[in-house]
Design a protein around this motif. Structure first.
Motif, PDB file in Angstrom:
ATOM      1  N   ILE A 131      18.127 -19.344   2.656  1.00 17.29           N
ATOM      2  CA  ILE A 131      16.894 -19.550   1.897  1.00 17.29           C
ATOM      3  C   ILE A 131      16.904 -18.635   0.676  1.00 17.29           C
ATOM      4  O   ILE A 131      17.077 -17.423   0.783  1.00 17.29           O
ATOM      5  CB  ILE A 131      15.654 -19.306   2.775  1.00 17.29           C
ATOM      6  N   VAL A 132      16.747 -19.237  -0.469  1.00 18.22           N
ATOM      7  CA  VAL A 132      16.787 -18.489  -1.723  1.00 18.22           C
ATOM      8  C   VAL A 132      15.508 -17.664  -1.863  1.00 18.22           C
ATOM      9  O   VAL A 132      14.400 -18.188  -1.680  1.00 18.22           O
ATOM     10  CB  VAL A 132      16.944 -19.444  -2.924  1.00 18.22           C
ATOM     11  N   VAL A 133      15.663 -16.389  -2.179  1.00 16.69           N
ATOM     12  CA  VAL A 133      14.527 -15.484  -2.382  1.00 16.69           C
ATOM     13  C   VAL A 133      14.536 -15.048  -3.846  1.00 16.69           C
ATOM     14  O   VAL A 133      15.352 -14.210  -4.252  1.00 16.69           O
ATOM     15  CB  VAL A 133      14.600 -14.260  -1.455  1.00 16.69           C
ATOM     16  N   VAL A 184       0.853  -1.189   0.000  1.00 13.52           N
ATOM     17  CA  VAL A 184       0.000   0.000   0.000  1.00 13.52           C
ATOM     18  C   VAL A 184       0.890   1.241   0.000  1.00 13.52           C
ATOM     19  O   VAL A 184       2.075   1.180   0.353  1.00 13.52           O
ATOM     20  CB  VAL A 184      -0.940   0.014   1.225  1.00 13.52           C
ATOM     21  N   PRO A 185       0.348   2.393  -0.418  1.00 12.58           N
ATOM     22  CA  PRO A 185       1.134   3.625  -0.332  1.00 12.58           C
ATOM     23  C   PRO A 185       1.587   3.862   1.123  1.00 12.58           C
ATOM     24  O   PRO A 185       0.837   3.579   2.041  1.00 12.58           O
ATOM     25  CB  PRO A 185       0.144   4.702  -0.771  1.00 12.58           C
ATOM     26  N   ASP A 186       2.823   4.299   1.343  1.00 12.63           N
ATOM     27  CA  ASP A 186       3.861   4.686   0.432  1.00 12.63           C
ATOM     28  C   ASP A 186       4.969   3.633   0.374  1.00 12.63           C
ATOM     29  O   ASP A 186       6.154   3.959   0.240  1.00 12.63           O
ATOM     30  CB  ASP A 186       4.462   6.018   0.857  1.00 12.63           C
ATOM     31  N   MET A 187       4.594   2.360   0.447  1.00 17.31           N
ATOM     32  CA  MET A 187       5.558   1.285   0.277  1.00 17.31           C
ATOM     33  C   MET A 187       5.997   1.245  -1.182  1.00 17.31           C
ATOM     34  O   MET A 187       5.295   1.737  -2.067  1.00 17.31           O
ATOM     35  CB  MET A 187       4.935  -0.061   0.671  1.00 17.31           C
ATOM     36  N   THR A 188       7.157   0.645  -1.426  1.00 22.25           N
ATOM     37  CA  THR A 188       7.621   0.459  -2.797  1.00 22.25           C
ATOM     38  C   THR A 188       8.039  -0.981  -3.010  1.00 22.25           C
ATOM     39  O   THR A 188       8.351  -1.704  -2.050  1.00 22.25           O
ATOM     40  CB  THR A 188       8.816   1.365  -3.132  1.00 22.25           C
ATOM     41  N   ARG A 189       8.068  -1.376  -4.249  1.00 23.59           N
ATOM     42  CA  ARG A 189       8.481  -2.723  -4.597  1.00 23.59           C
ATOM     43  C   ARG A 189       9.908  -2.987  -4.131  1.00 23.59           C
ATOM     44  O   ARG A 189      10.214  -4.044  -3.570  1.00 23.59           O
ATOM     45  CB  ARG A 189       8.387  -2.903  -6.116  1.00 23.59           C
ATOM     46  N   GLU A 190      10.822  -2.033  -4.373  1.00 23.30           N
ATOM     47  CA  GLU A 190      12.223  -2.201  -4.021  1.00 23.30           C
ATOM     48  C   GLU A 190      12.394  -2.318  -2.506  1.00 23.30           C
ATOM     49  O   GLU A 190      13.190  -3.143  -2.016  1.00 23.30           O
ATOM     50  CB  GLU A 190      13.036  -1.015  -4.545  1.00 23.30           C
ATOM     51  N   GLU A 191      11.660  -1.496  -1.762  1.00 19.89           N
ATOM     52  CA  GLU A 191      11.710  -1.551  -0.304  1.00 19.89           C
ATOM     53  C   GLU A 191      11.256  -2.908   0.214  1.00 19.89           C
ATOM     54  O   GLU A 191      11.889  -3.494   1.106  1.00 19.89           O
ATOM     55  CB  GLU A 191      10.807  -0.446   0.266  1.00 19.89           C
ATOM     56  N   ALA A 192      10.171  -3.422  -0.337  1.00 19.89           N
ATOM     57  CA  ALA A 192       9.620  -4.687   0.130  1.00 19.89           C
ATOM     58  C   ALA A 192      10.604  -5.834  -0.076  1.00 19.89           C
ATOM     59  O   ALA A 192      10.801  -6.675   0.817  1.00 19.89           O
ATOM     60  CB  ALA A 192       8.304  -4.976  -0.588  1.00 19.89           C
ATOM     61  N   GLU A 193      11.226  -5.892  -1.233  1.00 22.84           N
ATOM     62  CA  GLU A 193      12.187  -6.956  -1.502  1.00 22.84           C
ATOM     63  C   GLU A 193      13.372  -6.882  -0.548  1.00 22.84           C
ATOM     64  O   GLU A 193      13.812  -7.901   0.015  1.00 22.84           O
ATOM     65  CB  GLU A 193      12.670  -6.870  -2.950  1.00 22.84           C
ATOM     66  N   ALA A 194      13.897  -5.675  -0.360  1.00 20.07           N
ATOM     67  CA  ALA A 194      15.060  -5.508   0.510  1.00 20.07           C
ATOM     68  C   ALA A 194      14.737  -5.883   1.951  1.00 20.07           C
ATOM     69  O   ALA A 194      15.533  -6.551   2.632  1.00 20.07           O
ATOM     70  CB  ALA A 194      15.562  -4.067   0.437  1.00 20.07           C
ATOM     71  N   LYS A 195      13.571  -5.483   2.434  1.00 15.53           N
ATOM     72  CA  LYS A 195      13.211  -5.770   3.828  1.00 15.53           C
ATOM     73  C   LYS A 195      12.936  -7.251   4.046  1.00 15.53           C
ATOM     74  O   LYS A 195      13.249  -7.793   5.116  1.00 15.53           O
ATOM     75  CB  LYS A 195      12.007  -4.920   4.231  1.00 15.53           C
ATOM     76  N   LEU A 196      12.356  -7.917   3.069  1.00 12.20           N
ATOM     77  CA  LEU A 196      12.131  -9.355   3.193  1.00 12.20           C
ATOM     78  C   LEU A 196      13.457 -10.098   3.324  1.00 12.20           C
ATOM     79  O   LEU A 196      13.627 -10.952   4.210  1.00 12.20           O
ATOM     80  CB  LEU A 196      11.349  -9.861   1.982  1.00 12.20           C
ATOM     81  N   LYS A 197      14.400  -9.792   2.469  1.00 13.40           N
ATOM     82  CA  LYS A 197      15.698 -10.470   2.495  1.00 13.40           C
ATOM     83  C   LYS A 197      16.440 -10.169   3.796  1.00 13.40           C
ATOM     84  O   LYS A 197      17.050 -11.067   4.399  1.00 13.40           O
ATOM     85  CB  LYS A 197      16.528 -10.052   1.288  1.00 13.40           C
ATOM     86  N   HIS A 240      15.147  -9.316   6.687  1.00 18.02           N
ATOM     87  CA  HIS A 240      14.437  -9.969   7.789  1.00 18.02           C
ATOM     88  C   HIS A 240      14.864 -11.431   7.924  1.00 18.02           C
ATOM     89  O   HIS A 240      15.173 -11.905   9.026  1.00 18.02           O
ATOM     90  CB  HIS A 240      12.929  -9.875   7.534  1.00 18.02           C
ATOM     91  N   LEU A 241      14.902 -12.161   6.816  1.00 18.26           N
ATOM     92  CA  LEU A 241      15.285 -13.575   6.865  1.00 18.26           C
ATOM     93  C   LEU A 241      16.743 -13.738   7.279  1.00 18.26           C
ATOM     94  O   LEU A 241      17.083 -14.604   8.100  1.00 18.26           O
ATOM     95  CB  LEU A 241      15.036 -14.217   5.503  1.00 18.26           C
ATOM     96  N   ALA A 242      17.611 -12.894   6.730  1.00 20.53           N
ATOM     97  CA  ALA A 242      19.030 -13.003   7.060  1.00 20.53           C
ATOM     98  C   ALA A 242      19.277 -12.726   8.538  1.00 20.53           C
ATOM     99  O   ALA A 242      20.084 -13.416   9.184  1.00 20.53           O
ATOM    100  CB  ALA A 242      19.829 -12.024   6.199  1.00 20.53           C
TER     101      ALA A 242
END
Length: 498
Positions: A390-392, A366-379, A381-383
């Motif tokens: 785990i391959v993302v 949702v605004p004001d999230m971004t695609r790039e932010e979401a990918e970076a935070k997911l990786k 978080h797991l690390a």
């Protein structure tokens, strides 16, 4: 296309608008649409029989060429295939010599299907009787080939009657929407396409969101999305087996499947619902007072019972009331498991310890999230939790999109719906996604909305359908939807002059 039910919308009160545009010699165009009914239906059936499935790399070149030919047949003077690093797209223009240019977004790909789950063959495009009227059943019928066929039927009416359109058209089509549009920006960035899109007043994606009472919506925004594959394996982990082994060895071997389960469990809170990824809510913008007003009005004029029946549910999350659940639908980012695969899944049991486990996931933004932010935070978080092995794989995605309700594009649509005496709504944000941010974001910064009449259901599911001949005079079939687009083009041309 990733659309949700139209409950999160708002029935608008009548407001003062300029005099509505008239469609000159409308009877001639209407007669052409009616006379071409069988031809337009056949075009839709032929299109359904020609699926492109990006996830399976099925018919990617043939689908683009088919799309190109359909546009030329509808009256576009030029249409060409645009190569990308993935599935190609199509760029087309129809120059009517008009002062105003409208942008159109099409997708020509569809979701996968299992014929065993369908009551009629998914590529046949069979006509069936439903309570709503005569409907076509097939993969892509409502998402999006039916609504797109209605728009092209409007263009055929102009072509067949020798009439010039009141606006010019710039159209971009992609064959990867169903895998979150990983290369769509390459199509829009094509120099010729980019220059043409800069001339547009805005972009629409044809829709078919009428409810049983005839009301439809103008979709002002949509959530963003990333589609992700998480893989846990003995190979990457360095622990557990590199391939399936006998399950008796679980006593002294680690399990990649359990490791994936443990990793997935960190992504949501104990309720299994609320995202728990580090920093996930940092840039989430709350709903504005105006957006809440629109949603509340929409809830008041929608049937919770009908919506629950359509979804096959009895409860909203936490047994929330309809209004609270509707606020949540529009405002909350999500972490969703689409599918889990590991080891043996056939009949009976098979005593193996899998060497690999995979989760298919999507994350709505949702605004004001971004695609790039979401990918970076997911990786990250797991690390941070020790799951860096785990391959993302992020296969596609884009940021959320929003359009101002006061834009000329939206005002012209409101005027068209009033002229057609259709109850309409402003939907602040679809719970589903489409790559509208490619138009609303830089460098184009054009309004982009979902809009249209007609109805259907079963998108991404068995027995997907689109209404062709309606029993309800308040709900448009194929011909009525086409004529609505005819009228809209005249309304837009007039609105742009004001």
């Amino acid at each position: 296309m990733r659309f949700a039910c139209a409950a999160v919308a708002a029935l608008m009160t009548c407001t003062a608008l300029p005099a509505l545009a008239e469609t000159p010699n409308r009877a001639q165009l209407a007669a052409s649409v009616k006379g071409s009914h069988d031809a337009n239906l056949k075009r839709l059936q032929d299109w359904i029989a020609n699926p492109t499935i990006a996830a399976e790399k099925t018919n990617v070149d043939g689908g683009a060429e088919y799309m190109r030919k359909r546009l030329l047949d509808a009256g576009f003077q030029q249409a060409r295939v645009v190569k990308t690093d993935g599935v190609p797209g199509v760029f087309a223009t129809l120059d009517a010599g008009a002062p105003t240019t409208l942008g159109i977004y099409f997708m020509y790909d569809v979701k996968q299907y299992d014929p065993k789950e369908w009551s009629s063959p998914p590529l046949e495009g069979r006509l069936v009787d439903r309570a709503e009227g005569k409907a076509i059943v097939g993969r892509g019928a409502v998402n999006q080939k039916g609504p797109e066929t209605a728009f092209l039927a409007a263009l055929h009416a102009f072509k067949d009657t020798g009439r010039k359109l009141p606006v010019n058209i710039v159209l971009v089509a992609e064959g990867e929407e169903e895998i979150a549009s990983p290369h769509f920006r390459q199509i829009v960035s094509d120099p010729e396409a980019a220059a043409a899109l800069k001339k547009t007043i805005g972009v629409i994606i044809p829709g078919a969101g009428q409810e049983s009472n005839g009301a439809t919506s103008i979709d002002l925004g949509a959530k963003g999305v990333i589609e992700v594959q998480l893989i846990s394996s003995g190979e990457h982990w360095g622990r557990g087996p590199a391939k399936d082994v006998h399950s008796s060895l679980k006593a002294n071997l680690d399990s990649p499947a359990w490791r994936l389960v443990k990793a997935l469990n960190t992504l949501v809170a104990e309720d299994g619902q609320t995202p728990a990824i580090d920093g996930w809510f940092d840039n989430v913008k709350p709903l504005t007072a105006r957006q809440k007003e629109l949603i509340a009005a929409g809830v008041k004029n929608s049937s919770e019972t009908d919506i629950m029946k359509q979804l096959g549910i009895k409860h909203w999350y936490k047994d929330e009331d309809f209004l609270t659940a509707s606020y949540r639908l529009a405002s909350q980012p999500t972490v969703n498991i689409e599918g889990l695969v590991s080891g043996y899944t056939g009949p009976g049991g098979k005593t193996v310890l899998p060497g690999r486990a995979e989760a298919k996931m999507d994350f709505r933004l949702v605004p004001d999230m971004t695609r790039e932010e979401a990918e970076a935070k997911l990786k990250a978080h797991l690390a941070k939790r020790g799951f860096g092995d785990i391959v993302v794989n992020v296969s596609g995605g884009y940021s959320p999109t929003e359009t101002d309700e006061n834009s000329v594009l939206v005002k012209s649509q409101i005027a068209s719906l009033k002229k057609a005496k259709v109850d309409y709504s402003l939907n602040p944000r679809l719970a589903g996604s489409w790559p509208g941010v490619t138009f609303t974001g830089p460098p184009l910064k054009r309004p982009a909305v979902g809009f249209g009449l007609g109805t259907g259901g079963g998108a991404h599911a068995p027995d997907e359908w689109y209404l062709i001949d309606s029993k309800n005079p308040k709900v448009a079939g194929l011909d009525e939807s086409a004529m609505f687009y005819v009228d809209y083009l005249y309304e837009l041309a007039e609105a742009a002059k004001r």
